[in-house]
Design a protein around this motif. Structure first.
Motif, mmCIF file in Angstrom:
data_model
loop_
_atom_site.group_PDB
_atom_site.id
_atom_site.type_symbol
_atom_site.label_atom_id
_atom_site.label_comp_id
_atom_site.label_asym_id
_atom_site.label_seq_id
_atom_site.Cartn_x
_atom_site.Cartn_y
_atom_site.Cartn_z
ATOM 1 N N LYS A 2 0.800 -1.195 0.000
ATOM 2 C CA LYS A 2 0.000 0.000 0.000
ATOM 3 C C LYS A 2 0.844 1.262 0.000
ATOM 4 C CE LYS A 2 -3.876 2.151 2.397
ATOM 5 N NZ LYS A 2 -4.797 2.067 3.512
ATOM 6 N N THR A 3 2.003 1.213 0.680
ATOM 7 C CA THR A 3 2.812 2.411 0.807
ATOM 8 C C THR A 3 3.313 2.911 -0.526
ATOM 9 O OG1 THR A 3 4.681 0.965 1.256
ATOM 10 C CG2 THR A 3 3.543 1.926 3.134
ATOM 11 N N LEU A 6 0.661 5.197 -2.024
ATOM 12 C CA LEU A 6 0.590 6.426 -1.250
ATOM 13 C C LEU A 6 1.800 7.289 -1.519
ATOM 14 C CD1 LEU A 6 -0.688 5.030 2.163
ATOM 15 C CD2 LEU A 6 -1.980 6.378 0.523
ATOM 16 N N LEU A 10 1.999 11.039 -2.866
ATOM 17 C CA LEU A 10 2.669 11.989 -1.985
ATOM 18 C C LEU A 10 3.692 12.807 -2.754
ATOM 19 C CD1 LEU A 10 3.310 13.086 0.818
ATOM 20 C CD2 LEU A 10 4.883 11.172 1.130
ATOM 21 N N ASP A 179 8.228 12.893 8.832
ATOM 22 C CA ASP A 179 6.793 12.642 8.726
ATOM 23 C C ASP A 179 6.214 13.558 7.659
ATOM 24 O OD1 ASP A 179 7.035 10.878 10.814
ATOM 25 O OD2 ASP A 179 6.254 12.249 12.333
ATOM 26 N N GLY A 181 2.367 13.732 5.578
ATOM 27 C CA GLY A 181 1.084 13.145 5.214
ATOM 28 C C GLY A 181 0.901 11.798 5.896
ATOM 29 N N GLU A 182 0.616 10.768 5.083
ATOM 30 C CA GLU A 182 0.416 9.428 5.623
ATOM 31 C C GLU A 182 1.707 8.637 5.724
ATOM 32 O OE1 GLU A 182 -2.932 7.166 4.175
ATOM 33 O OE2 GLU A 182 -3.768 8.945 3.225
ATOM 34 N N THR A 183 2.834 9.246 5.327
ATOM 35 C CA THR A 183 4.129 8.586 5.415
ATOM 36 C C THR A 183 4.844 9.035 6.675
ATOM 37 O OG1 THR A 183 4.299 8.559 2.997
ATOM 38 C CG2 THR A 183 6.320 8.175 4.239
ATOM 39 N N LEU A 184 5.243 8.081 7.515
ATOM 40 C CA LEU A 184 5.902 8.379 8.775
ATOM 41 C C LEU A 184 7.413 8.241 8.636
ATOM 42 C CD1 LEU A 184 3.561 6.418 11.212
ATOM 43 C CD2 LEU A 184 3.445 8.838 10.556
ATOM 44 N N GLN A 187 9.518 4.988 7.691
ATOM 45 C CA GLN A 187 8.695 4.060 6.913
ATOM 46 C C GLN A 187 9.320 3.830 5.540
ATOM 47 O OE1 GLN A 187 4.629 5.294 6.667
ATOM 48 N NE2 GLN A 187 4.056 3.738 5.177
#
Length: 226
Positions: A2-3, A6, A10, A179, A181-184, A187
């Protein structure tokens, strides 16, 4: 994974935000700077043109001080001096599509913008005649500054219609260094791409085009950049 999906979205968002914020931050100063430049050049003709090497020298770099003795980021197993360095320094030209891919990966990893430009074929949609404008855009939002380059996994070369064309499927693994958005931070994500490489009349292999494809389970092979 999934990443990967995203991540691709991003990158698009980051590029848009970086471009917008850059314009906003420089808008007022640009007008003042232009007026000053016009005043200082009044009566002396046009302002001197920018020089590519001078412009690029102002960009930030990820190039290590001891790069020659470090393992090459492309994963060949060789030290940089004996691997991608001769291509980056213009001492040699990649003899194959795979070597173009590896040397471009290292150039992105270490932010070697001139080589990214020099190794791009005119048929690429990113190609520009104005190298300075191209370099500035890459410096602003095209060098994946929010990520650390972890590894390159190149597949085999697949011949094209003749001996001047080749295709390679590859994967690039990246790790977020902040960090966003949805990416930390920390990760990892994977980009998959099928790239086309062309050999010029003078025997130089260059990157032509690439289809970024999905790594999401159930959507494998879906092209994301059309």
């Amino acid at each position: 994974m999934k990443t990967s999906w995203l991540f691709y979205l991003l990158v698009i968002v980051i590029k848009s935000l970086d471009h917008a914020s850059g314009l906003a931050a420089k808008k007022n100063n640009r007008g003042k700077g232009n007026r000053r430049a016009a005043a200082s050049n009044k009566g002396f003709g046009a302002a001197p043109s920018e020089v590519f090497a001078d412009v690029v020298s102002t960009f930030k770099s990820r190039f290590p001080a001891d790069a020659d003795s470090q393992p090459c980021p492309c994963g060949s197993g060789e030290i940089y001096k004996k691997c991608c360095a001769p291509y980056h320094r213009g001492e040699a030209f990649p003899e194959s599509a795979t070597k173009v891919l590896r040397s471009r990966y290292t150039a992105f990893a270490w932010r070697l913008i001139p080589y990214v430009i020099d190794s791009t074929h005119p048929t690429c949609r990113d190609y520009r005649e104005n190298r300075i404008t191209w370099a500035k855009d890459l410096n602003k939002s095209g060098m994946f500054d929010s990520f650390e380059f972890i590894s390159l996994e190149p597949g085999p070369e697949v011949p094209g219609k003749d001996d001047t064309e080749a295709f390679i499927d590859f994967k690039v693994r990246l790790r977020a260094n902040e960090d966003s958005g949805e990416t930390l931070k920390g990760q990892e994500t994977v980009i998959g791409e099928k790239s086309r490489f062309l050999c010029d009349e003078d025997g130089k292999w260059k990157y032509s085009t690439g289809d970024v494809h999905s790594e999401v389970e159930g959507l494998e092979g879906t092209i994301l950049n059309r």
